[in-house]
Write a protein that holds these residues in place. Structure first.
Motif, PDB file in Angstrom:
ATOM      1  N   PHE A 164     -45.286 -86.643  79.302  1.00 52.95           N
ATOM      2  CA  PHE A 164     -46.088 -87.847  79.487  1.00 52.95           C
ATOM      3  C   PHE A 164     -46.087 -88.736  78.257  1.00 52.95           C
ATOM      4  O   PHE A 164     -45.900 -89.960  78.366  1.00 52.95           O
ATOM      5  CB  PHE A 164     -47.529 -87.471  79.852  1.00 52.95           C
ATOM      6  CG  PHE A 164     -48.449 -88.663  79.903  1.00 52.95           C
ATOM      7  CD1 PHE A 164     -48.381 -89.555  80.960  1.00 52.95           C
ATOM      8  CD2 PHE A 164     -49.363 -88.895  78.894  1.00 52.95           C
ATOM      9  CE1 PHE A 164     -49.218 -90.664  81.015  1.00 52.95           C
ATOM     10  CE2 PHE A 164     -50.210 -89.992  78.938  1.00 52.95           C
ATOM     11  CZ  PHE A 164     -50.130 -90.876  80.001  1.00 52.95           C
ATOM     12  N   VAL A 165     -46.298 -88.164  77.078  1.00 54.27           N
ATOM     13  CA  VAL A 165     -46.361 -88.970  75.855  1.00 54.27           C
ATOM     14  C   VAL A 165     -45.030 -89.673  75.609  1.00 54.27           C
ATOM     15  O   VAL A 165     -44.986 -90.872  75.327  1.00 54.27           O
ATOM     16  CB  VAL A 165     -46.754 -88.102  74.642  1.00 54.27           C
ATOM     17  CG1 VAL A 165     -46.627 -88.900  73.349  1.00 54.27           C
ATOM     18  CG2 VAL A 165     -48.175 -87.583  74.796  1.00 54.27           C
ATOM     19  N   THR A 166     -43.937 -88.936  75.724  1.00 53.78           N
ATOM     20  CA  THR A 166     -42.622 -89.529  75.501  1.00 53.78           C
ATOM     21  C   THR A 166     -42.310 -90.594  76.547  1.00 53.78           C
ATOM     22  O   THR A 166     -41.857 -91.691  76.229  1.00 53.78           O
ATOM     23  CB  THR A 166     -41.529 -88.448  75.519  1.00 53.78           C
ATOM     24  OG1 THR A 166     -41.799 -87.471  74.516  1.00 53.78           O
ATOM     25  CG2 THR A 166     -40.164 -89.055  75.255  1.00 53.78           C
ATOM     26  N   THR A 179     -42.710 -95.633  83.469  1.00 55.96           N
ATOM     27  CA  THR A 179     -43.196 -94.339  83.003  1.00 55.96           C
ATOM     28  C   THR A 179     -42.954 -93.261  84.056  1.00 55.96           C
ATOM     29  O   THR A 179     -42.493 -92.153  83.740  1.00 55.96           O
ATOM     30  CB  THR A 179     -44.703 -94.414  82.679  1.00 55.96           C
ATOM     31  OG1 THR A 179     -44.920 -95.362  81.628  1.00 55.96           O
ATOM     32  CG2 THR A 179     -45.228 -93.056  82.233  1.00 55.96           C
ATOM     33  N   MET A 180     -43.255 -93.564  85.317  1.00 59.91           N
ATOM     34  CA  MET A 180     -43.014 -92.610  86.397  1.00 59.91           C
ATOM     35  C   MET A 180     -41.528 -92.295  86.537  1.00 59.91           C
ATOM     36  O   MET A 180     -41.143 -91.138  86.766  1.00 59.91           O
ATOM     37  CB  MET A 180     -43.559 -93.176  87.711  1.00 59.91           C
ATOM     38  CG  MET A 180     -45.069 -93.390  87.735  1.00 59.91           C
ATOM     39  SD  MET A 180     -46.002 -91.847  87.683  1.00 59.91           S
ATOM     40  CE  MET A 180     -45.654 -91.200  89.307  1.00 59.91           C
ATOM     41  N   ALA A 181     -40.687 -93.321  86.389  1.00 60.93           N
ATOM     42  CA  ALA A 181     -39.244 -93.102  86.507  1.00 60.93           C
ATOM     43  C   ALA A 181     -38.729 -92.206  85.390  1.00 60.93           C
ATOM     44  O   ALA A 181     -37.879 -91.324  85.622  1.00 60.93           O
ATOM     45  CB  ALA A 181     -38.514 -94.441  86.482  1.00 60.93           C
ATOM     46  N   LEU A 182     -39.220 -92.396  84.180  1.00 62.98           N
ATOM     47  CA  LEU A 182     -38.799 -91.549  83.059  1.00 62.98           C
ATOM     48  C   LEU A 182     -39.330 -90.128  83.208  1.00 62.98           C
ATOM     49  O   LEU A 182     -38.629 -89.160  82.889  1.00 62.98           O
ATOM     50  CB  LEU A 182     -39.289 -92.153  81.741  1.00 62.98           C
ATOM     51  CG  LEU A 182     -38.630 -93.470  81.320  1.00 62.98           C
ATOM     52  CD1 LEU A 182     -39.323 -94.054  80.090  1.00 62.98           C
ATOM     53  CD2 LEU A 182     -37.149 -93.264  81.029  1.00 62.98           C
ATOM     54  N   ALA A 183     -40.565 -90.000  83.695  1.00 59.19           N
ATOM     55  CA  ALA A 183     -41.126 -88.669  83.923  1.00 59.19           C
ATOM     56  C   ALA A 183     -40.336 -87.925  85.002  1.00 59.19           C
ATOM     57  O   ALA A 183     -40.152 -86.705  84.923  1.00 59.19           O
ATOM     58  CB  ALA A 183     -42.594 -88.776  84.309  1.00 59.19           C
TER      59      ALA A 183
END
Length: 484
Positions: free
Chosen positions: A420-422, A410-414
């Motif tokens: 956040f939701v995506t 999640t952190m890497a995608l952010a």
């Protein structure tokens, strides 16, 4: 001199690449039948990948290595990576003009039975490519069963093995010969697929749609031949057929084999089946009641769509009949938590799986009792058998690795710019092999096309990580694994 484990793993993977290249001739034949020029792409890919696989197999063939957990970990990871890369070649070479990241993402999503897609306009895609997506998921589903029943239990990361089925005699070996079991597995898997296709056709699907959706339903994969998924079809019959066969796909196939071959009704006493069906019923009924009350929808219609979509989420299939993110706050929150659950061990479903929740609940209850009575020693039981310390450690290890992997991805995608939701739901749906997430981009009404290549490579890795039960991949990153 003993063969290197790496050499042996490459040999086995190249043999499986030959099987996948041979399977490319099936969509080639379909494209010839429909008069589509992509048959040449499949034929060429079959010859080139088959030839390369044959060369690698011939070059690495030698005496088998000493069987060990180290070799098994390496083989499992390399096998799935090979299948994902070989399966991506037709996507890259076909008329869709997908780039490498999109092609690998689509292939990995297929063989891990995730169901996320980077292809928009499915209604206009060549029939051979649509069948290739479905066929990869069907093959991946069969591979997932074998992975969950034989390899991962051997490595103490994937749950109960076939001969640890709950029964009246825990020492009984229902099938003395491995070949007997494999024939029964293939027969039941294929028979259920045919039965599902016939049921879909009877409910109004075209023959082509029925075959494709039957393969992806039994594999709990979720690829459809239409952008609207099951929203394309009219009537509730197809929804209930899909619901039933998704549930069947999420039941341990060892149980199905005992029922079909030996008539063993006692096999249904497996505790994880009760847990799985329990939370499926709870989510489907509560969301149906919620929609009946808040949207004034007839209960029968609400139940049909609620059962279909939540069975699809929980079994990690990924079909959708409606955009359930528009059903209201309770439905959205329920869909988010349902994404974690998963089916049973030894099925085609992904997720955390019911048996882990059962053991965790037992561990919690046992721990609370020991707080009250510190000197009382009580064993944790799974039905009539004791859950040993290794299995408890395996469950806790998986849950810890799952949460850390989800947070890290999640952190890497952010970091790549996703909200956040995506980011959080895309990472979650990848690691649980569900398919759709939440939000406008990756929700049930969207797809993964708008994501950049950076996000797609991360999600491709997370899909493999989730399908291989996380620990089986993370262990390869340990320096001690490669020593000696």
């Amino acid at each position: 001199m003993q063969t290197s484990p790496i050499r042996a793993a490459v040999f086995v993977s190249s043999v499986f690449a030959l099987y996948i290249s041979a399977a490319m001739l099936i969509p080639a034949a379909v494209d010839i039948y429909y008069g589509n020029a992509d048959w040449q792409v499949f034929a060429f890919c079959a010859m080139t990948t088959g030839g390369l696989g044959l060369i690698v197999a011939a070059a690495t063939r030698s005496r088998p290595p000493i069987q060990s957990t180290r070799f098994a970990f390496l083989l499992v990871a390399l096998l799935w990576v090979t299948l994902g890369l070989v399966g991506a070649i037709p996507f890259y070479a076909a008329s869709l003009k997908l780039n490498i990241a999109d092609s690998v993402f689509e292939s990995v999503s297929a063989i891990t039975t995730t169901g996320s897609t980077t292809i928009a306009g499915l209604d206009n895609v060549a029939p051979g490519l649509l069948l290739w997506r479905s066929l990869l998921q069907w093959i991946g589903g069969l591979g997932v069963i074998a992975l969950g029943l034989f390899l991962l239990p051997f490595l103490n990361v994937g749950g109960f093995s076939y001969f640890q089925i709950e029964s009246s005699d825990i020492d009984e070996r229902p099938f003395e010969r491995f070949s007997t079991f494999m024939v029964a597995l293939l027969g039941i898997y294929a028979s259920l697929t045919v039965l599902c296709a016939i049921a879909y056709a009877a409910a109004g699907m075209s023959s082509f749609d029925a075959v494709n959706h039957a393969m992806t339903t039994l594999a709990t994969g979720g690829f459809s031949t239409h952008d609207a998924s099951f929203g394309y079809f009219e009537g509730q019959a197809v929804l209930w057929i899909g619901t039933i066969f998704m549930l069947v796909g999420a039941i341990p196939f060892s149980i199905l084999i005992l029922l079909a071959v030996r008539g063993r009704l006692d096999a249904l006493r497996d505790p994880q089946i009760r847990v799985f069906l329990g939370y499926v019923a709870a989510f489907a009924l509560t969301v149906a009641i919620y929609r009946r009350v808040t949207a004034d929808i007839p209960f029968g219609e609400a139940l049909a769509h609620s059962a279909f979509n939540f069975v699809s989420i929980i079994t990690t299939t990924g079909f959708a009949s409606e955009d359930y993110s528009l059903w209201g706050p309770y439905a959205v929150v329920a869909a988010f938590f349902a994404t974690f659950l998963g089916g049973c061990s030894g099925s085609t479903a992904g997720g955390i799986k019911a048996y882990r929740f059962y053991i965790l609940a037992k561990m919690l209850a046992n721990g609370l009792r020991q707080l009250i009575h510190p000197h009382v020693v009580q064993s944790i039981r799974y039905g009539s058998r004791t859950v040993d310390a290794d299995m408890q450690r395996s469950v806790v290890l998986f849950m810890t690795a799952f949460m850390l992997a989800w947070v890290a991805s999640t952190m890497a995608l952010a970091a790549g710019g996703l909200d956040f939701v995506t980011a959080s739901t895309a990472a979650l749906t990848a690691i649980t092999n569900v398919g759709p997430g939440l939000g406008d981009l990756v929700g049930p009404a969207g797809n993964f096309v708008p994501l950049d290549n950076y996000a797609k490579w991360i999600l491709s890795f997370m899909m493999l990580l989730g399908r291989l039960e996380i620990v089986a991949v993370l262990v390869l990153l340990m320096p001690s694994f490669w020593r000696n």
